[in-house]
Enzyme design. Structure first.
Site, PDB file in Angstrom:
ATOM      1  N   ASP A   1       0.880  -1.052  -0.172  1.00 41.77           N
ATOM      2  CA  ASP A   1       0.033  -0.005   0.013  1.00 41.77           C
ATOM      3  C   ASP A   1       0.909   1.125   0.028  1.00 41.77           C
ATOM      4  O   ASP A   1       1.985   1.255   0.434  1.00 41.77           O
ATOM      5  CB  ASP A   1      -0.819  -0.036   1.042  1.00 41.77           C
ATOM      6  CG  ASP A   1      -2.063   1.128   1.221  1.00 41.77           C
ATOM      7  OD1 ASP A   1      -2.920   1.081   0.175  1.00 41.77           O
ATOM      8  OD2 ASP A   1      -1.923   1.832   2.464  1.00 41.77           O
TER       9      ASP A   1
ATOM     10  N   GLU B   1       1.630  -0.598  -4.939  1.00 39.97           N
ATOM     11  CA  GLU B   1       0.636   0.337  -5.481  1.00 39.97           C
ATOM     12  C   GLU B   1       1.285   1.772  -5.429  1.00 39.97           C
ATOM     13  O   GLU B   1       1.772   2.475  -4.211  1.00 39.97           O
ATOM     14  CB  GLU B   1      -0.373   0.448  -4.370  1.00 39.97           C
ATOM     15  CG  GLU B   1      -1.486   1.587  -4.695  1.00 39.97           C
ATOM     16  CD  GLU B   1      -2.056   2.300  -3.745  1.00 39.97           C
ATOM     17  OE1 GLU B   1      -3.264   2.701  -3.919  1.00 39.97           O
ATOM     18  OE2 GLU B   1      -1.472   2.377  -2.430  1.00 39.97           O
TER      19      GLU B   1
HETATM   20  C1  GLC Z   1      -4.163   3.116  -0.544  1.00 41.48           C
HETATM   21  C2  GLC Z   1      -5.256   2.137  -0.481  1.00 41.48           C
HETATM   22  C3  GLC Z   1      -6.638   3.097  -0.085  1.00 41.48           C
HETATM   23  C4  GLC Z   1      -6.225   3.774   1.121  1.00 41.48           C
HETATM   24  C5  GLC Z   1      -4.811   4.384   1.154  1.00 41.48           C
HETATM   25  C6  GLC Z   1      -4.520   4.923   2.651  1.00 41.48           C
HETATM   26  O1  GLC Z   1      -4.211   3.958  -1.679  1.00 41.48           O
HETATM   27  O2  GLC Z   1      -5.655   1.546  -1.787  1.00 41.48           O
HETATM   28  O3  GLC Z   1      -7.814   2.576  -0.231  1.00 41.48           O
HETATM   29  O4  GLC Z   1      -7.089   4.592   1.546  1.00 41.48           O
HETATM   30  O5  GLC Z   1      -3.887   3.702   0.542  1.00 41.48           O
HETATM   31  O6  GLC Z   1      -3.806   3.565   3.191  1.00 41.48           O
END
Ligand code: GLC
Ligand code: CA
Length: 551
Positions: free
Chosen positions: A211, A276
């Site tokens: 994340d 991500e």
């Molecule tokens: C990422 C997740 C999202 C979350 C953010 C903070 O972007 O996909 O859902 O709110 O991180 O952890």
């Protein structure tokens, strides 16, 4: 286990994203859980995916749907127990499904032991040094330490009050105030996360989605960004950003990769990472995460951001294949996830408005569904891996009219009710037509499902050859049997008409996608393996895609 070799399975894998709260509710409390996932593993195996990625299931006050983790080694009671998690991992493997978990290293919950300890400790203490605590600016420190903004709206700093209610230091949170950012220059933070990786690898999981992988390293001096409101919208796109995509993140992932590789001799083999990372567009910044000694794959958000436009897709595909290819990394394609407007809805909007907030612009779901069908065939024919977000295979649209009382995404409050946030893509799945909560579970779902969704349920679509679900099933099954799909390269057919994407894979496979405004003829010497709309007299409809076997 899956049929691919243990070391490279992820180069071609189709990974199904489970947003656990909304997938299947096993105990009737209205919230999805591990029991629910276990009961639907046969469905996922039959769908034809290779792996599942489960969004955070750890102990959490759910201020951000579980992305606010209070204990990385325990399961939230709403979702189940550690024993159930272990059983689920084993059962998934028995079904030939790999299991990927979500790790959230940028921040913890404000209910994490570390943060509680930090609050109870003095400014300058080791407990505070795990996070970013700073005195404020100005007389009495009344202004935040810098001008950084929270992704969810408002300042990225919140001021603490001591026991007597006297204001003291501020702490950094790039997301909600309930998600304090960790300080990754602190060796204790690094050590802790390496232990967490091992904790779950030892329980047999096959990998982690990381994340906010681009956020961990912050400029030590915490300088102002110094942008006006307008520019802030494009904020992550500025070079040398003080908290996004800094070069320091790569050292962390080199260490993580060594840990993942150290599992090579185990039954599951070396473990996988998927980043991500939202990075500057039109650069090779994403590929840097995929250097041979770093992460394996990354979500292709550039592709997700494309409108229904042949040139945009072509540019994005070429850019991805070229930049990632330079690191010998496979591309992975993604159309939707739990953070964006569902693509059935996006493709039903006018050009340029695709990503506007739920309920803010007109949407026509007729072209939306048609194009989403074609996009699925495009995505699943491209070289590399792919992600399916739960409900994509049912053609679920964004729920744009959730009652405001139901909204739970922190964006709703933090934006001062300007943006409805991401709840509209997180509505619990419809499994059947006539059961309570459309088969999601016996309780009242945590977000209301539109009643029209009974026609979109798994049960309603099963056996209907024109349904989105059967299209996905057929495509995923062909993807396994047709040589040349998955990992590899493509050859564009540059003789195709304007607005038409056509490319070959392997020796006799072709994918044709019609993004033009005219019906186009398919090649005569070809059999249609699968099409997103009926092919009549060898003509491919506007907004349709076909998979062909060339004769
Ligand atoms: C990422 C997740 C999202 C979350 C953010 C903070 O972007 O996909 O859902 O709110 O991180 O952890
Ligand atoms: Ca439940």
């Amino acid at each position: 286990m899956t049929s691919t070799t243990p070391t490279d399975w992820w180069r071609s894998a189709v990974i199904y994203q489970i947003y656990i709260r909304s997938f299947a509710d096993g105990n009737g409390d209205g919230v999805g859980d591990i029991t629910g996932i276990r009961s639907r593993l046969p469905y996922l195996a039959a769908l034809g995916v290779d792996a599942i990625w489960i969004t955070p299931w750890y102990t959490s006050p759910l201020a951000d749907g579980g992305y606010d983790v209070a204990d990385f080694r325990a399961i939230a009671p709403e979702f189940g127990t550690l024993a159930e998690a272990e059983q689920m991992i084993a059962e998934a493997h028995e079904h030939g499904l790999r299991v990927i978990l979500d790790i959230v290293p940028n921040h913890t919950s404000d209910q994490h032991e570390w943060f509680k300890e930090a609050l109870a400790s003095e400014p300058g203490s080791p407990a505070r040094a795990r996070y970013w605590f700073r005195p404020g600016h100005g007389p009495d420190g009344a202004f935040p330490p810098n001008d950084w903004r929270s992704v969810f709206g408002g300042p990225a700093w919140t001021r603490l009050l001591d026991d007597e209610g006297v204001p003291e230091e501020w702490y950094l949170h790039l997301f909600a105030p309930e998600q304090p950012d960790l300080n990754w220059s602190n060796p204790e933070v690094r050590q802790e996360f390496e232990d967490i990786l091992r904790f779950w690898f030892d329980r047999g999981i096959d990998g982690f989605r990381i994340d906010v992988a681009h956020g961990l390293d912050k400029h030590a001096a915490l300088p102002d960004i110094g942008l006006d409101e307008e520019e802030l919208l494009a904020e992550p796109d500025i070079p040398d950003h003080p908290h996004w995509d800094r070069d320091g993140v790569h050292d962390i992932y080199r260490d993580w990769r060594r840990i993942a590789d150290s599992y090579a001799g185990t039954p599951e083999g070396a473990r996988l990472f998927v980043a991500e990372a939202w990075v500057r567009t039109e650069t090779n910044r994403l590929a840097r995460y995929l250097r041979p000694d770093e992460l394996h794959t990354a979500f292709n958000f550039d592709f997700l951001k494309c409108g229904w436009n042949a040139e945009e897709f072509r540019r994005s595909i070429d850019h991805s294949l070229q930049t990632l290819g330079e690191e010998n990394a496979p591309a992975t394609w993604v159309l939707s996830n739990h953070d964006v407007i569902r693509h059935v809805t996006r493709y039903g909007r006018a050009a340029g408005q695709e990503h506007k907030g739920a309920g803010s612009v007109p949407t026509d779901l007729v072209p939306g569904v048609l194009r989403a069908r074609a996009a699925a065939l495009l995505m699943l024919a491209l070289p590399g891996g792919a992600y399916i977000y739960q409900g994509d295979e049912l053609g679920l649209p964004e729920v744009e009219n959730l009652p405001v009382e139901a909204l739970q995404d922190p964006i709703w409050e933090r934006s001062g009710h300007q943006s409805r946030g991401r709840d509209g893509c997180r509505v619990p799945l419809p499994w059947s037509a006539d059961e309570p909560a459309l088969g999601f579970g016996t309780g009242t779902p945590w977000l209301p499902q539109p009643s029209g969704w009974k026609d979109l349920s798994v049960e309603a679509q099963t056996g209907d050859q024109f349904s989105m679900l059967e299209l996905y099933r057929e495509a995923l099954s062909l993807r396994r049997s047709v040589p040349g799909l998955g990992d590899g390269s493509l050859t564009w057919r540059d003789d195709s008409p304007e607005g038409v994407l056509a490319f070959d894979r392997g020796t006799n496979f072709r994918c044709v996608v019609n993004l033009s405004r005219r019906v186009v003829p398919l090649p005569a010497k070809a059999d249609v393996l699968l099409a997103s709309a009926p092919v009549l007299d060898g003509q491919l409809f506007v907004g349709a895609a076909a998979w062909l076997r060339l004769r």
